[in-house]
Write a protein that holds these residues in place. Structure first.
Motif, PDB file in Angstrom:
ATOM      1  N   TYR A   1     -38.764  22.297 -22.098  1.00 41.83           N
ATOM      2  CA  TYR A   1     -37.680  21.316 -22.259  1.00 41.83           C
ATOM      3  C   TYR A   1     -38.142  20.241 -23.244  1.00 41.83           C
ATOM      4  CZ  TYR A   1     -40.186  18.000 -19.281  1.00 41.83           C
ATOM      5  OH  TYR A   1     -41.102  17.119 -18.770  1.00 41.83           O
ATOM      6  N   ILE A   2     -37.179  19.570 -23.850  1.00 39.08           N
ATOM      7  CA  ILE A   2     -37.495  18.547 -24.849  1.00 39.08           C
ATOM      8  C   ILE A   2     -37.151  17.198 -24.242  1.00 39.08           C
ATOM      9  CG2 ILE A   2     -36.858  17.676 -27.113  1.00 39.08           C
ATOM     10  CD1 ILE A   2     -36.378  20.580 -27.919  1.00 39.08           C
ATOM     11  N   SER A   3     -38.138  16.351 -24.142  1.00 46.00           N
ATOM     12  CA  SER A   3     -37.950  15.136 -23.348  1.00 46.00           C
ATOM     13  C   SER A   3     -37.051  14.119 -24.045  1.00 46.00           C
ATOM     14  CB  SER A   3     -39.318  14.521 -23.086  1.00 46.00           C
ATOM     15  OG  SER A   3     -39.151  13.282 -22.461  1.00 46.00           O
ATOM     16  N   LYS A   4     -36.143  13.558 -23.268  1.00 46.66           N
ATOM     17  CA  LYS A   4     -35.308  12.432 -23.688  1.00 46.66           C
ATOM     18  C   LYS A   4     -34.761  12.587 -25.097  1.00 46.66           C
ATOM     19  CE  LYS A   4     -37.351   9.103 -20.552  1.00 46.66           C
ATOM     20  NZ  LYS A   4     -38.374  10.041 -20.075  1.00 46.66           N
ATOM     21  N   GLN A   5     -34.008  13.636 -25.317  1.00 46.91           N
ATOM     22  CA  GLN A   5     -33.431  13.876 -26.641  1.00 46.91           C
ATOM     23  C   GLN A   5     -31.977  14.297 -26.500  1.00 46.91           C
ATOM     24  OE1 GLN A   5     -33.273  13.604 -29.607  1.00 46.91           O
ATOM     25  NE2 GLN A   5     -35.295  13.457 -30.486  1.00 46.91           N
TER      26      GLN A   5
END
Length: 1821
Positions: free
Chosen positions: A1356-1360
């Motif tokens: 997952y790609i954090s805070k995007q």
């Protein structure tokens, strides 16, 4: 960037000369089609719209079909706002936060430290569920707050306001990348406080928003050119004061219970008015209110509320509300909205907003007071008011403020002041008006109201309102002078005491006598108004402002005529009637003459005493507008051609909108008329009629459209009761005649009634001619027979849970009703039934009946076995009338079948095909009537079929069905579908598919094609629908219906055999088209009949001046040979390339897939831009043409033109720099095609031969919106149809390889299961809907296909919200079982389950089998290595030969010299390919590829092939239907498993940022402003130091040491900063990963522009350091520094002069002088110093090799600065400083002090030693 206008004008520059030839070909084509289909256009009758609306005579006005009020019903809205960055914020060294407020919800961005230009890029979403009116009045407020933290709220820097409606009216409902100007509401003299760059979008349910494509934003932002303002609003907005003057109100309703009042009256004997009113005004988010006037029905305020707002304001409406003050809660009495667009005009001859003083009428709930008013919403202004509430006298004025004026109070608080009262007659002279009404018919009364007596009440204002008009009025007589107390009696019901006057004064009669209704049928009752028609009449007093209504009546009538004409033209185009352009010319002719007539009519009354300023200005602007409109219509009329008709229709539609807008009069005069149906003194249902519609004038054009006419009115339930199903049913249908005019003009108020009556008057009015009758007695009556031919209906609503209905129709005429038979389980019933109404009695003269028969109402119901029938829709019709003395013969008889649109509420609910005739029964009785002969159907019993002359002519057709398979069937009654079958039915015939034995194992059919024969009408428009039903065969021969689908129009499935002649023509036309497409270049020769396409990718493409639109599929450019001279020139250029600064070729090894992607996005943007520019240009051309026509007046539309010019300039400016840069880079990178939408939309859903039919089940809900349809879909049927007239044409059967089993469906692939490797590439997502509280999301990809479910959760790609995934997934699947691919984006959560953000579904099967070859996109060029390697396992040559074989096309023949021939086309191209080692090999692949790119030009089989692409798909969430949750860029490749395996997937993983180190050496500063005053000397000096950081890394800021006590502003530092950073070259952004806060789970990645900030500060020991100035350098493009300090000027940084720009990434090392800037008190930029710095950029590896120390440390130390003596400090070198002080100024002072001190010491010693000495002496020492 708007993506809307992407459609290209059909005739580009190069088509002009060929037009005629091609046109004729097209015409012939069309004729051929008609002849082939036996379609004779003259047999088609115009559809129903015209049938009801065309009034032959003028005794009746047309009814309104739509029933349900749509206002006031809540809807879903989503406001999404992205705050990108702020610039030029005023203030020194601030920590700004942006607060975003929509309505009452607030959200904040994060805080950025010590910067005036913070970069946020944060996304906020606000969800609402409210009615549209409420939504659009909400205010969006952006404010910047300085240093806000947990403890303090911070100080406001500036704010910006705009209402949601303004955003919604923008194209695409959005502003994209616009700069909002901040201003300080507390201090309006201050000027602007900075800019915030935002995107704002408002989405309602079902709106689709096209997000402009987000790629790297290289364009340096031109702030002034991109302000957040709608078109036409000036950039410099000024402050203005809005004065809203509230004078007085009258006619207020009772708002308190009377119990208390009665007690008071008994005790004290006072009789009080039961209401305590005050007025509250809301505007632009601010609220002001007047004082409360205690207990008064006629309060007097004379106050004004003053708002201070920017002008023009970005808020459309001012809300004025009368409220009742109460100790517990204040409630609204009535609300009025002032629309600022209607009371101002922004043109060059325009005027500021102005209003009144004028009365406005307020409407709301009924006036009887109850504690809990169920219709309270109506008083708040939501929905249509059902009763008059009050009138308010108000005025509005605007004054633009001169902010330089010192006396100005600079706050924007709302103020309430006293206003000067206005004279009584300023709003017009009081006149006595007379309203007369006669009720001719009251039928269709809902059966709930049928048991009690019913009467009707008509009211105007409070006059005529018997029940709850007023508490006993105080009647004041008019004084003899009539000097203005006339107003007082205005709203009172005038219980006139002057009855004895000789002109027959009368008391108003406002209600009919109660009557018991009679039964019509099971649902409806009627009142027995046969020959006795009751009348009402009311006298009332109003200010005479009829002029306003007259003007708007004239415009309304012009608009109605225009609308009717345009509807006709639309119908004619739809039904393909000949010559719609003639009709349009007629319409425009009429429009222009009536516009000029308006000008002459209104010209004569320019001076009228009681006209307000708004009246005068509006009249002027209306006259101007209509004059130009008349001129434009005239010019347009001459331009209407067959080809331009669509365009001109659109323009005429704009005229219509403008007319409707102008006709709406903002200043009211006479209130609307309400008709209430009362039962038992209770109000049941109402109708509201605008007073202007029935207003009388001696000039015909000015008369209201329903004045003196019989109007059909449908009564409906008030308020919320009328929502949903309750609002669909009619409460009562009335035929009512109304007349309103001045009492003195009332002599012919009965003129419009049907003739043949006697008046019956009250006793006292017996002899007087003008006395109104209480009732009309009709002596004349005619007897008719009505024949209703009900043929069929189509597309009805599903009313049963099975998804079908059991429809029957009920026909109402006067007081009779009849039903058709019920047909079970169909949505397209063919009743084929004649209903005869005998002995229909109509009252009035015979000749009037012929032209004005009453209307027929047809209602469609669904029969239920239990309970009452469900209502499914309603339509109206007018019968064709035959009088007894006329012949029954053509042209009028027998009547034609016509389509009538059925409505349910406001939504369309199908069509009815029927005909209606009304035949007079003459003296000879029925024997005269044409006989009813038809085949009497024995099986149908007494039911008569539609007679022969009327029913359509039939001929034999064959319908072939292709059965492919069933997909996604849902459970039926909890049981799974196992053995489904499809039944096809059309016009009573049909066929069944083979049975699918096991749906789970293989959902495809074993037998592919079946057919049946059926009789269908010759006229294609009358074709019945075809029904597809899917049943599940259960055990014991039971069947259950799974779902059904009705194909409403067979037209697209009809096969018309090509006419031989036409074929020849169409081929020629196609050839012509191909030539045109190629001939953009120059002349070339080739053998006749062959078309040569030539490709040579080596030569760079010249940008042609004429914009050549290449077909979207051919990214490769079809290029004609570049002539020899050109090549020579190019060679020369290359040799002399020194002055050209040639960019170096990008290194092959450097290029990757992303280079290709970004280059493609640039191309896409450019294309869109060009399209938009072309559209703007076309629009301009139109305007110019129109303007040329209107030159007589010389009134061209300067403003719009200016705005467009502006837009064009802007686009050019924005576009120039990037284009210039990329022109050189561009040609070297191979590109793919980026589609800003789904691939399906580009290739019409891939239904080239396999169609998908959605199967429905379940009822249609009560909502208007059809978004609920998705819930009703229970599966999909895949297949196709073909319909043709019976003997199958020879050309097909004779063809080689014809297989009779497949009929028309030759060459279809088999539908056996097939294994496929599906490769899904997910590139990135944009604008995701935030899923976490912090306004961000942690997205990851989930892919589902059949049983495969891939969750990419760990990545997952954090805070995007704009994550780049760059991943590919391989899945093996078996079609048809697994063919629906779902790509979803989920939000990762540490606790709890992950939430779905949005998903998109792709039908892979249709793509796989499509002729467009959507399995693997065709690349632009062929390469066997590198970043552009060929991905398909099949080479272009293999693909081409396969296509030729399948399409039975001759070829491909490869010839020498790079030629290939396919069919009769010759293509040319290169013949060599390079391998990895740079060796060239011979190959035909390029040639084959050229053919593939132009496959759509191959005759007969050609179609566009899918190119290598990236598609952009909207993400949807089932919980929020219809609202986009973001977009996903991706593509899918599919490879059959029985073919050679494809190579490995392309690597599209996101680019890793490159590590760099930036070394900045600050050498010196100069001319820094001096801040400190010396303690002793008073000298100005500064203790200078320089601070620097890279944007986004404020916490790593670095400071030099301090240069103390600089007296000249010179500072010497020799100080080195070192900034390591990660940089993405492709996006020109720095990548930072850091934790958001100490509680964050993981790091967040930010991408921010590469900007270096240098600031100069003054160091203080004890207080905070002072900020002196700063500069921000964008490392990609910043001004080259000056050589010396002298040459360094302020303009270097502000960009006011052209300076060479450099990029540190190209130059690597830059040294020079740059200015420091800061704002002074007046907000002006000033230079506060200069800095000499050196920037040196190294990659991480280089930095390791040659290290350097921070500050002046090892390695590579810098030498110590040589600072002059003065720059010392006390405690470092005290002696030196003392010497300095003594030597300079204070020498003499010090000497004096020393002498004085010595003297003092001597005196002191003397005094000290004196006494002792004396004593000694005395005692004789």
């Amino acid at each position: 960037m708007k993506l809307g206008k992407a459609r290209h004008p059909k005739d580009d520059h190069h088509r002009k000369q060929d037009e005629p030839a091609i046109l004729e070909a097209e015409d012939l084509d069309r004729k051929a089609m008609r002849l082939g289909g036996g379609l004779d256009p003259d047999t088609i009758s115009l559809a129903s719209v015209t049938a009801v609306t065309t009034n032959v005579s003028n005794k009746r006005s047309k009814p309104d079909i739509k029933m349900e009020p749509s206002a006031g019903r809540p809807m879903d809205y989503q406001v999404s706002i992205t705050v990108i960055e702020a610039r030029q914020l005023v203030g020194l060294n601030m920590d700004p936060v942006v607060c975003v407020e929509v309505g009452d919800e607030k959200k904040y961005t994060s805080m950025k430290e010590s910067t005036n230009c913070p970069y946020y890029n944060e996304y906020f979403v606000f969800d609402f569920h409210v009615p549209p009116d409420v939504m659009f009045d909400k205010i969006i407020k952006l404010s910047v707050i300085h240093s806000k933290n947990l403890l303090r709220s911070g100080t406001l820097v500036g704010s910006f306001k705009m209402d949601v409606g303004t955003v919604y009216t923008q194209p695409e409902h959005q502003f994209h990348h616009k700069w909002a100007i901040l201003s300080d509401p507390e201090d309006i003299t201050a000027g602007l406080k900075g800019y915030v760059k935002v995107d704002i979008a408002v989405v309602g349910k079902g709106d689709n928003i096209k997000t402009p494509h987000k790629a790297n934003e290289t364009d340096e932002d031109d702030i002034e050119g991109n302000l957040l303002l709608p078109d036409g609003v000036p950039q410099e907005r000024q402050w203005a004061r809005f004065y809203i003057k509230i004078y007085r109100a009258e006619g207020l309703p009772r708002m308190n219970t009377s119990i208390m009042a009665n007690v008071k009256k008994a005790l004290i004997g006072e009789n009080k008015d039961l209401v305590d009113p005050y007025v509250q005004v809301l505007f632009a988010g601010q609220k002001g209110k007047t004082s409360v006037q205690k207990s008064s029905y006629e309060p007097l305020w004379n106050e004004q509320i003053v708002f201070t707002e920017m002008f023009p304001p970005l808020c459309k409406r001012i809300k004025v509300q009368i409220r009742d003050s109460d100790k517990v809660n204040d409630v609204a009495i009535g609300t009025h909205f002032i629309d600022l667009r209607k009371i101002a005009n922004e043109g060059d001859k325009g005027f500021l907003p102005t209003f009144g003083p004028a009365w406005v009428n307020m409407y709301g709930s009924t006036r009887n007071y109850t504690l809990m008013d169920e219709h309270q919403d109506l008083n708040e202004g939501l929905g249509e008011g059902v009763s008059f509430r009050a009138r308010l006298l108000l005025g509005l004025a605007v004054e633009i403020l001169d902010t330089s004026n010192p006396e100005l109070t600079s706050s924007t608080e709302v103020q309430v002041e006293l206003a000067t009262p206005v004279s009584d007659n300023c709003t017009g002279k009081m006149e006595e008006f007379f309203l007369f009404g006669s009720l001719l018919e009251a039928t269709m009364i809902d059966r709930k109201n049928g048991d009690k007596p019913i009467n009707f009440e008509v009211t105007i204002g409070n006059y005529g309102n018997e029940i709850d008009g007023m508490s006993k009025p105080t009647i004041r007589k008019k004084k003899e002078g009539g000097d203005g107390n006339e107003e007082e009696s205005e709203l009172l019901q005038n219980e006139s005491e002057e009855e004895g006057r000789d002109d027959g004064e009368f008391v108003s009669v406002s209600a009919t006598p109660p009557m018991k209704p009679l039964i019509t049928d099971r649902n409806y009752f009627h009142l027995p108004y046969f020959d006795k028609k009751p009348c009402i009449y009311i006298k009332s007093w109003w200010q005479d402002q009829r002029r306003r209504l007259y003007n708007s009546n004239i415009m309304d009538k012009i608009a109605d005529k225009l609308e009717e004409g345009l509807n006709d033209v639309h119908e004619m185009i739809k039904t393909e009637k000949p010559h719609p352009e003639r009709r349009l010319r007629g319409v425009l002719e009429e429009l222009s003459s009536s516009c000029l007539r308006f000008v002459t009519l209104t010209n004569k009354d320019q001076n009228h005493s009681s006209r307000t300023r708004l009246d005068r200005e509006r009249l002027k602007s209306c006259m101007r507008e209509l004059e130009t409109m008349g001129q434009q219509a005239k010019t347009m009329r001459s331009q209407v051609k067959k080809t331009t008709i669509r365009d001109k229709l659109k323009q005429s539609q704009n005229f219509l909108q403008k007319l409707r807008f102008l006709a709406d009069e903002p200043q009211h005069s006479i209130p609307d008329i309400f008709i209430w149906m009362m039962s038992n003194n209770k109000r049941i249902a109402y109708a509201r009629i605008p007073s202007k519609d029935i207003l009388y004038s001696i000039v015909d054009e000015e008369t209201g459209k329903d004045c003196g006419k019989v109007k059909t009115v449908f009564l409906r339930l008030p308020g919320k009761k009328g929502f949903g199903p309750a609002g669909w049913t009619v409460q009562a249908k009335m035929e009512i005649y109304l007349w309103l005019g001045l009492n003195k003009q009332r002599k012919d108020f009965l003129g419009g009634l049907p003739c043949g009556f006697e008046e019956k008057k009250l006793l006292k009015g017996q002899g007087i001619a003008t006395f109104p009758p209480i009732c009309l007695l009709y002596t004349k009556k005619q007897v008719f027979q009505l024949r209703v031919h009900m043929y069929q209906a189509r597309s009805l609503f599903a009313a049963d849970s099975s998804g079908l209905s059991d429809p029957f129709a009920r026909v109402f005429f006067i007081t009779q009703s009849q039903c058709t038979e019920v047909l079970n389980e169909t949505l397209c019933p063919t009743w084929d039934q004649l209903l005869v109404f005998d002995n229909v009695e109509l009252y009035g003269e015979a000749h009037e009946m012929r032209d004005d028969p009453p209307i027929i109402v047809i209602e469609i119901y669904d029969q239920d076995t239990v309970g009452k029938a469900d209502f499914m829709g309603r339509t109206f019709a007018k019968p064709v009338v035959k009088m007894s003395d006329e012949e029954y013969c053509p042209p009028r008889f027998p009547p034609q079948l016509e389509y009538y649109q059925i409505y349910r509420g406001n939504s369309t609910a199908g069509d009815l095909l029927a005909a209606f005739e009304l035949l007079q029964i003459g003296p000879a009785g029925k024997s005269d009537l044409p006989p009813i002969d038809g085949p009497t159907d024995l099986d149908r019993g007494p039911i008569l079929p539609v007679p022969l002359g009327i029913r359509p002519v039939l001929s034999k057709y064959r319908v072939e069905i292709l059965f492919w398979g069933l997909r996604d069937l849902k459970r039926v009654n909890l049981a799974q579908v196992d053995r489904p079958r499809v039944d096809i039915e059309c016009a009573g015939r049909g066929v069944q598919s083979s049975l699918i034995q096991n749906y789970k194992k293989n959902p495809n059919f074993s037998t592919l094609v079946k057919w049946f024969e059926v009789d269908l009408p010759e006229n294609e428009l009358l074709h019945p629908p075809l029904n597809i039903r899917v049943v599940d065969c259960r055990a014991f021969g039971r069947y259950t219906l799974v779902g059904s689908h009705a194909v409403n129009s067979l037209r697209k499935f009809i096969y018309r055999p090509p006419d031989k002649k036409a074929q020849h023509w169409s081929a020629a036309a196609k050839l012509m088209n191909a030539y045109v497409a190629l001939a953009n270049g120059g002349p070339y020769s080739s053998p006749a009949g062959e078309i040569v396409v030539n490709m040579e990718p080596e030569v760079p493409i010249k940008k042609m001046e004429t914009m050549v639109k290449l077909e979207a599929n051919s990214d490769a450019v079809v290029k004609v040979d570049v002539s020899e001279e050109e090549k020579e020139k190019k060679k020369k250029k290359k040799k002399g390339g020194i002055e050209e600064m040639e960019e170096e070729e990008p290194d092959e090894s450097m290029l990757d897939w992303w280079s290709k992607y970004f280059a493609s996005i640039e191309t896409m943007k450019e294309l869109l831009w060009q399209q938009e520019a072309a559209a703007v240009e076309a629009e301009e051309k139109e305007e110019m043409e129109l303007a040329d026509g209107a030159k007589g007046q010389g009134k061209t539309k300067e403003k719009t033109k200016a705005a467009k010019e502006d837009k064009k300039k802007k686009q050019q400016q924005q576009q120039q720099p990037p284009e210039a840069l990329e022109k050189k880079n561009k040609q070297k990178i191979d590109e793919l095609k980026v589609f800003p939408k789904e691939l399906e939309l580009e290739f019409d859903i891939f239904e080239d031969w396999l169609h998908t039919f959605n199967l429905f089940r379940g009822k249609i809900g009560d909502d208007d919106d059809n978004a609920a349809d998705d819930d009703r879909i229970v599966g999909r049927f895949k297949g196709s149809l073909c319909v043709y007239k019976v003997p199958l044409p020879d050309d097909i059967t004779k063809e080689a390889g014809y297989d009779p089993n497949f009929g028309m469906f030759q060459g279809i692939p088999s539908n056996d299961p097939i294994n496929v490797l599906v490769r899904v590439y997910v590139v990135r997502a944009t604008d995701l809907h935030p899923a976490d509280i912090n306004g961000k999301a942690d997205p990851y990809v989930v892919i589902k296909l059949g049983k495969t479910d891939i969750k990419d959760k760990e990545n997952y790609i954090s805070k995007q919200l704009n994550p780049v995934f760059g991943k590919s997934f391989d899945i093996e699947a078996t079609f048809p079982m697994e063919s629906m691919l779902t790509v979803a984006i989920y939000d990762w959560d540490l606790v709890g389950s992950d939430d779905l953000i949005g998903e998109t579904k792709i039908d892979l099967e249709n793509r796989y089998y499509s002729k467009h070859r959507a399995t693997c996109g065709i690349a632009q060029t062929y390469a066997i290595h590198g970043y552009n390697i060929w991905r398909d396992p099949q080479k272009p040559t293999q693909i081409l030969s396969k296509l030729c074989k399948e399409g039975k096309v001759d070829g491909p023949h490869y010839g020498p010299g790079g030629r290939v021939k396919v069919c009769n086309r010759v293509f040319m191209g290169p013949t060599e390919v390079e391998d990895e080692n740079g060796q060239k090999k011979q190959t035909d692949e390029h040639l084959a590829l050229t053919v593939l790119h132009h496959w759509d030009e191959i005759p007969r089989v050609g179609c566009k092939l899918v190119p290598e692409h990236v598609e952009t798909r909207p993400l949807l969430n089932p919980d929020k239907p219809g609202i986009e949750q973001g977009r996903l860029e991706m593509w899918v490749d599919m490879f059959p498993m029985d073919m050679p395996a494809p190579g490995p997937a392309i690597d599209i993983s996101p680019r890793k940022p490159k590590k760099y180190e930036l070394r900045v050496i600050v050498w010196n500063t100069d001319e820094v402003v001096l801040e400190d005053d010396d303690y002793f000397t008073g000298e100005k000096s500064s203790d200078i130091f320089v601070r620097g950081w890279l944007k986004g890394q404020q916490e790593d800021k670095q400071d030099t040491d301090v240069h103390y006590h600089s007296l000249t502003g010179e500072g010497n530092f020799n100080w080195r900063y070192i900034f390591p950073f990660d940089y993405l070259a492709a996006e020109e952004k720095i990548v930072i990963s850091k934790k958001e806060s100490m509680f964050s789970w993981d790091e967040t990645e930010y991408k921010i522009p590469a900007r270096l900030t240098l600031q100069v500060w003054d160091a203080d020991h004890f207080s905070a350091d002072d900020f002196l100035g700063g500069i921000e350098l964008d490392l990609n493009r910043f001004p080259r520094g000056a050589k010396t300090a002298k040459q360094c000027s302020m303009e270097l940084a502000t960009g006011e002069i052209e300076v060479p720009m450099v990029s540190i990434f190209k130059q690597k090392r830059v040294k020079g002088w740059w200015p420091f800037l800061a704002r002074d008190e007046n907000d002006e930029m000033e230079m506060t110093g200069k800095v000499e710095a050196e920037l040196h950029l190294l990659t991480a590896e280089e930095a390791e090799k040659s290290p350097a120390g921070l500050a002046r440390n090892e390695p590579d130390p810098l030498e110590k600065p040589n600072r002059p003596d003065t720059s010392f400090i006390w405690f470092l070198n005290p002696l030196k400083s003392i010497r300095y002080l003594i030597c300079t100024r204070y020498k003499w002072l010090i000497i004096k002090i020393v002498l004085a001190v010595l003297l003092l010491i001597m005196v002191a010693l003397f005094l000290y030693s004196m006494p002792g000495y004396m004593v000694k002496k005395l005692l004789g020492a």
